[in-house]
Design a protein around this motif. Structure first.
Motif, PDB file in Angstrom:
ATOM      1  N   ALA A   6       1.924  -4.605  -5.973  1.00 41.60           N
ATOM      2  CA  ALA A   6       0.886  -3.582  -6.065  1.00 41.60           C
ATOM      3  C   ALA A   6       0.241  -3.455  -4.687  1.00 41.60           C
ATOM      4  N   ILE A   7       0.187  -2.231  -4.179  1.00 42.90           N
ATOM      5  CA  ILE A   7      -0.491  -1.986  -2.896  1.00 42.90           C
ATOM      6  C   ILE A   7      -1.885  -1.498  -3.262  1.00 42.90           C
ATOM      7  N   ALA A   8      -2.876  -2.352  -3.088  1.00 37.70           N
ATOM      8  CA  ALA A   8      -4.192  -2.065  -3.679  1.00 37.70           C
ATOM      9  C   ALA A   8      -5.344  -2.343  -2.725  1.00 37.70           C
ATOM     10  N   ASN A   9      -6.368  -1.510  -2.867  1.00 38.57           N
ATOM     11  CA  ASN A   9      -7.649  -1.723  -2.219  1.00 38.57           C
ATOM     12  C   ASN A   9      -8.623  -0.751  -2.869  1.00 38.57           C
ATOM     13  N   GLY A  12     -11.047   3.630  -0.323  1.00 35.99           N
ATOM     14  CA  GLY A  12     -10.109   4.691   0.015  1.00 35.99           C
ATOM     15  C   GLY A  12      -9.919   4.813   1.524  1.00 35.99           C
ATOM     16  N   GLY A  13      -8.844   5.471   1.921  1.00 36.78           N
ATOM     17  CA  GLY A  13      -8.623   5.763   3.334  1.00 36.78           C
ATOM     18  C   GLY A  13      -8.235   4.587   4.193  1.00 36.78           C
ATOM     19  N   VAL A  14      -7.642   3.554   3.569  1.00 37.44           N
ATOM     20  CA  VAL A  14      -7.272   2.358   4.339  1.00 37.44           C
ATOM     21  C   VAL A  14      -5.775   2.292   4.622  1.00 37.44           C
ATOM     22  N   GLY A  15      -5.024   3.265   4.107  1.00 44.40           N
ATOM     23  CA  GLY A  15      -3.584   3.292   4.402  1.00 44.40           C
ATOM     24  C   GLY A  15      -2.696   2.794   3.282  1.00 44.40           C
ATOM     25  N   LYS A  16      -3.188   2.845   2.029  1.00 47.13           N
ATOM     26  CA  LYS A  16      -2.362   2.392   0.907  1.00 47.13           C
ATOM     27  C   LYS A  16      -1.107   3.249   0.750  1.00 47.13           C
ATOM     28  N   THR A  17      -1.302   4.559   0.674  1.00 44.54           N
ATOM     29  CA  THR A  17      -0.157   5.450   0.466  1.00 44.54           C
ATOM     30  C   THR A  17       0.768   5.443   1.674  1.00 44.54           C
ATOM     31  N   THR A  18       0.196   5.469   2.861  1.00 45.92           N
ATOM     32  CA  THR A  18       0.995   5.393   4.087  1.00 45.92           C
ATOM     33  C   THR A  18       1.856   4.137   4.079  1.00 45.92           C
ATOM     34  N   ILE A  37       6.409   3.600  -6.987  1.00 44.31           N
ATOM     35  CA  ILE A  37       5.674   4.176  -8.117  1.00 44.31           C
ATOM     36  C   ILE A  37       4.356   4.742  -7.614  1.00 44.31           C
ATOM     37  N   ASP A  38       4.172   6.038  -7.797  1.00 42.52           N
ATOM     38  CA  ASP A  38       2.924   6.693  -7.418  1.00 42.52           C
ATOM     39  C   ASP A  38       1.979   6.615  -8.616  1.00 42.52           C
ATOM     40  N   ILE A 124       3.991  -0.317  -5.904  1.00 43.57           N
ATOM     41  CA  ILE A 124       3.094   0.515  -6.704  1.00 43.57           C
ATOM     42  C   ILE A 124       1.918   0.961  -5.851  1.00 43.57           C
ATOM     43  N   ASP A 125       1.781   2.269  -5.669  1.00 47.52           N
ATOM     44  CA  ASP A 125       0.655   2.828  -4.923  1.00 47.52           C
ATOM     45  C   ASP A 125      -0.517   2.996  -5.885  1.00 47.52           C
ATOM     46  N   CYS A 126      -1.555   2.167  -5.740  1.00 51.33           N
ATOM     47  CA  CYS A 126      -2.685   2.167  -6.671  1.00 51.33           C
ATOM     48  C   CYS A 126      -3.772   3.155  -6.242  1.00 51.33           C
TER      49      CYS A 126
END
Length: 264
Positions: A6-9, A12-18, A37-38, A124-126
């Motif tokens: 899980a890519i989590a924080n 917002g705006g910290v680069g999870k999706t990137t 997984i989006d 997984i993009d959280c």
């Protein structure tokens, strides 16, 4: 056996999706089979993979609500080379739809069980909040990768996130642990960046990745073309940084397997 991260924080705006999109593509470049997984209703990982989130026959929402299987919702990222479970605004209704469902926090885990071993890595993009979607991700994951900027408020939020992960591990998923902390938008010219980075080394000596993700214009431009930066400009500093991260992640996994084998 596939590893689920899980890519989590909560910030917002910290680069999870990137991180999700570019780490997925970089792992593919190192010959790994990857599913992304989006799980964010904004659907940024979907559009960043050149999939039209407004024209989806099935999405992760349909998977979570038992209207289709993972295989039926899956798309392929041509530029990234990975499989994608896409998302769009429909996902905002998931919490309401799952309100009275038994074991609602394990819907994603249950959906992934039949296909988990088809992949080396599942990312997984959280969403940027600790809601039922994030809890589903943490219930399904083996471990968490935390992207964060080296700034004061990010450090403060990291303490809250670690506490939330520990709570979920205690109640829902005992195997859950922090895989790594990733410094993003890194600018070594800023003294605050260096100071926060030193604090992270003290508090997370084993979890902090050696790889840092720099501020990079190519990295920022790539999503508007529906590409990971590796496909957009593979010689850029951003592309090279995510390749280095993929290799560091793989090294860690090999080391963990050796340690487990010795203990067994």
């Amino acid at each position: 056996m596939g590893k689920i991260f899980a890519i989590a924080n909560q910030k917002g705006g910290v680069g999870k999706t990137t991180t999700c999109v570019n780490l997925a593509a970089s792992l593919v470049a190192t010959k790994r089979r990857v599913l992304l997984i989006d799980l964010d209703p904004q659907g940024n990982a979907t559009t960043g993979s050149a999939v039209d989130k407004h024209d989806l026959e099935n999405s992760i929402y349909d998977v979570l609500t038992d209207q289709c299987t993972v295989a039926e919702a899956m798309q392929y990222s041509e530029h990234g080379g990975y499989q994608l479970l896409p998302s769009n605004r429909d996902l905002t209704a998931a919490e309401v739809a799952l309100l009275d469902v038994k074991n609602k926090e394990r819907r994603l885990e249950k959906a992934l069980a039949p296909i988990k071993d088809n992949y080396d890595y599942i990312l997984i993009d959280c969403p940027p909040s600790l809601n039922m979607l994030t809890v589903n991700a943490l219930a399904a994951a083996d471990s968490v990768i935390i992207p964060m900027q080296c700034e004061y408020y990010a450090l403060e939020g990291l303490t809250d996130l670690v506490g939330s992960i520990q709570q979920i591990a205690a109640v829902v998923n005992p195997k859950l642990k922090i895989e790594g902390v990733l410094r993003t938008m890194y600018d070594p010219r800023m003294s605050l960046t260096v100071d926060v980075s030193e604090q992270l080394k003290q508090h997370f000596p084993d979890e902090l990745y050696d790889t840092v993700i720099p501020r990079n214009i190519r990295l920022a431009e790539a999503p508007s073309f529906g590409m990971p930066v590796l496909a957009y400009d593979k010689s850029s500093k951003g592309a090279q940084a995510y390749l280095a991260l993929a290799k560091e992640l793989a090294r860690r996994q090999r080391a963990q397997k050796r340690t487990t084998a010795v203990q067994d």
